[in-house]
Design an enzyme around this catalytic site. Structure first.
Site, PDB file in Angstrom:
ATOM      1  CG  ASN A  76       2.776   2.914  -0.887  1.00 18.60           C
ATOM      2  OD1 ASN A  76       1.932   3.190  -0.029  1.00 18.60           O
ATOM      3  ND2 ASN A  76       2.541   2.040  -1.864  1.00 18.60           N
ATOM      4  CG  HIS A  78       0.774   0.265  -5.457  1.00 13.25           C
ATOM      5  ND1 HIS A  78       0.703  -1.072  -5.134  1.00 13.25           N
ATOM      6  CD2 HIS A  78       2.021   0.677  -5.102  1.00 13.25           C
ATOM      7  CE1 HIS A  78       1.857  -1.444  -4.600  1.00 13.25           C
ATOM      8  NE2 HIS A  78       2.668  -0.401  -4.571  1.00 13.25           N
ATOM      9  N   GLY A  94       7.770  -6.210  -2.147  1.00 13.09           N
ATOM     10  CA  GLY A  94       7.624  -6.898  -0.869  1.00 13.09           C
ATOM     11  C   GLY A  94       8.234  -8.292  -0.844  1.00 13.09           C
TER      12      GLY A  94
HETATM   13  P1  13P Z   1       8.486  -2.752  -1.135  1.00 14.11           P
HETATM   14  O1  13P Z   1       9.506  -1.648  -1.086  1.00 14.11           O
HETATM   15  O2  13P Z   1       8.022  -3.193   0.226  1.00 14.11           O
HETATM   16  O3  13P Z   1       8.945  -3.892  -2.002  1.00 14.11           O
HETATM   17  O4  13P Z   1       7.181  -2.131  -1.825  1.00 14.11           O
HETATM   18  C1  13P Z   1       7.312  -1.435  -3.013  1.00 14.11           C
HETATM   19  C2  13P Z   1       6.040  -0.742  -3.280  1.00 14.11           C
HETATM   20  O5  13P Z   1       5.027  -1.352  -3.559  1.00 14.11           O
HETATM   21  C3  13P Z   1       6.026   0.736  -3.194  1.00 14.11           C
HETATM   22  O6  13P Z   1       4.852   1.248  -3.708  1.00 14.11           O
END
Ligand code: 13P
Length: 250
Positions: free
Chosen positions: A9, A95, A173
Site C-alpha cells: 500500500n 483502511h 507506521g
Molecule cells: P506500515 O507497513 O508502514 O506500518 O503500514 C501498514 C499499512 O497501513 C498498510 O496498509
C-alpha cells in the site's frame, strides 16, 4: 491451500514517474517468485499506468479506496467499475487511515465490499484495534464487531473472494510490529468467526493478511503462522528492493 498475498500500500506517495520507475525495477526482482499473489496499490493518478506496466505479469493492482455507487454525483469519488476499467483487480477498503481521517464507518465499508464484489474486484477489507482498545482488553470485541458489520449480507459464495487485512492501528507506521503470537491469536479468532458466519469451507479458503510495520526482517516469522496468509505492507513497499525481499520471504 490458500495462496499467500503480499500487497504493498503506497498510501499518498509516488508520482506517476516514480511509480513507473518502481515497477521497472521491481518486476525483474520478483520474476522468479512462485505461488504468491503480489499486489501494488498506487495512488489513483498512477493506477492505470501501473496496471498497464504490470499487465500480463504476476503482479496485480489495487486501489486504496473506492465508492459504493456505480456512478453519480459524488465529486472526488471513483466507482468499482471505473477501477476495473483502469486495470485494478483489487480494492483496499476501510483502511484505518480512512476510518480515522475520512470518517469511514463499518456501514460504509460494508457497502463498498458488496459493490466491489458485484463489480468482480477483490476487496482487501481492513480492520484492527487502536492502542487504547488493546490496552483496555477490547481487541477481540472490536475486531469481531468490525468483521461482522463489514461482511454483513455478503453471500457465502462470495465470501472466499474477500481478503481480510488485520492491521492493529498501533502497529501502523510505528515500527511496532505485533508479535507473531499476537497476530496469530487475532487471525485465528477472525478465522473462527468466519467459520461461525459462513461455515468451515469459507473459513478454510479466506485469506487473512497482517499489516503493521511488516519488513524483510519479520515477514518470514509472520508467514510461518498457520492463520497468517500474507501481508499488507506500507512503508517497506515503497522501495522495490525491500518490497521484493518481502515477496520472496521463503
Ligand atoms: P506500515 O507497513 O508502514 O506500518 O503500514 C501498514 C499499512 O497501513 C498498510 O496498509
Amino acid at each position: 491451500m490458500r495462496t499467500p498475498v503480499i500487497a504493498g500500500n503506497w498510501k499518498m506517495y509516488k508520482t506517476t514517474a516514480e511509480s513507473q520507475a518502481f515497477v521497472k525495477e521491481f518486476l525483474p526482482l520478483v520474476a522468479g517468485v512462485q505461488g504468491v499473489e503480489i499486489v501494488l496499490s498506487p495512488p489513483f493518478p498512477s493506477l492505470s499506468v501501473v496496471a498497464a506496466l504490470t499487465s500480463g505479469t504476476k503482479v496485480g493492482v489495487a486501489s486504496q479506496n473506492v465508492h459504493f455507487a456505480a456512478e453519480g454525483a459524488y465529486t472526488g469519488e471513483v466507482s468499482p467499475g471505473m477501477l476495473k476499467d483502469a486495470g485494478a483487480g483489487y480494492a483496499i477498503i476501510g483502511h484505518s487511515e480512512r476510518r480515522q481521517y475520512f470518517a469511514e464507518t463499518d456501514d460504509g465499508v460494508n457497502r463498498k465490499v458488496k459493490a466491489v464484489l458485484a463489480a468482480g474486484l477483490v476487496p482487501i477489507m481492513c480492520l484492527g484495534e487502536t492502542l487504547a482498545e488493546r490496552e483496555a482488553g477490547r481487541t477481540f470485541e472490536v475486531v469481531e464487531r468490525q468483521l461482522r458489520a463489514d461482511l454483513s449480507g455478503v453471500a457465502a459464495a462470495d465470501a472466499p473472494t474477500v481478503i481480510v487485512a488485520y492491521e492493529p492501528v498501533w502497529a501502523i507506521g510505528t515500527g511496532k510490529t505485533a508479535t507473531k503470537e499476537q497476530a496469530q491469536e487475532v487471525h485465528a479468532f477472525l478465522r473462527g468467526l468466519v467459520k461461525e458466519i459462513f461455515g468451515g469451507l469459507v473459513a478454510e479458503k479466506i485469506r487473512i493478511l497482517y499489516g503493521g510495520s511488516v519488513k524483510t526482517e519479520n515477514i518470514a516469522e509472520l508467514m510461518a503462522q498457520p492463520d497468517i496468509d500474507g501481508a499488507l505492507v506500507g512503508g517497506a513497499s515503497l522501495k522495490a528492493n525491500s518490497f521484493a525481499g518481502i515477496a520472496k520471504y521463503r
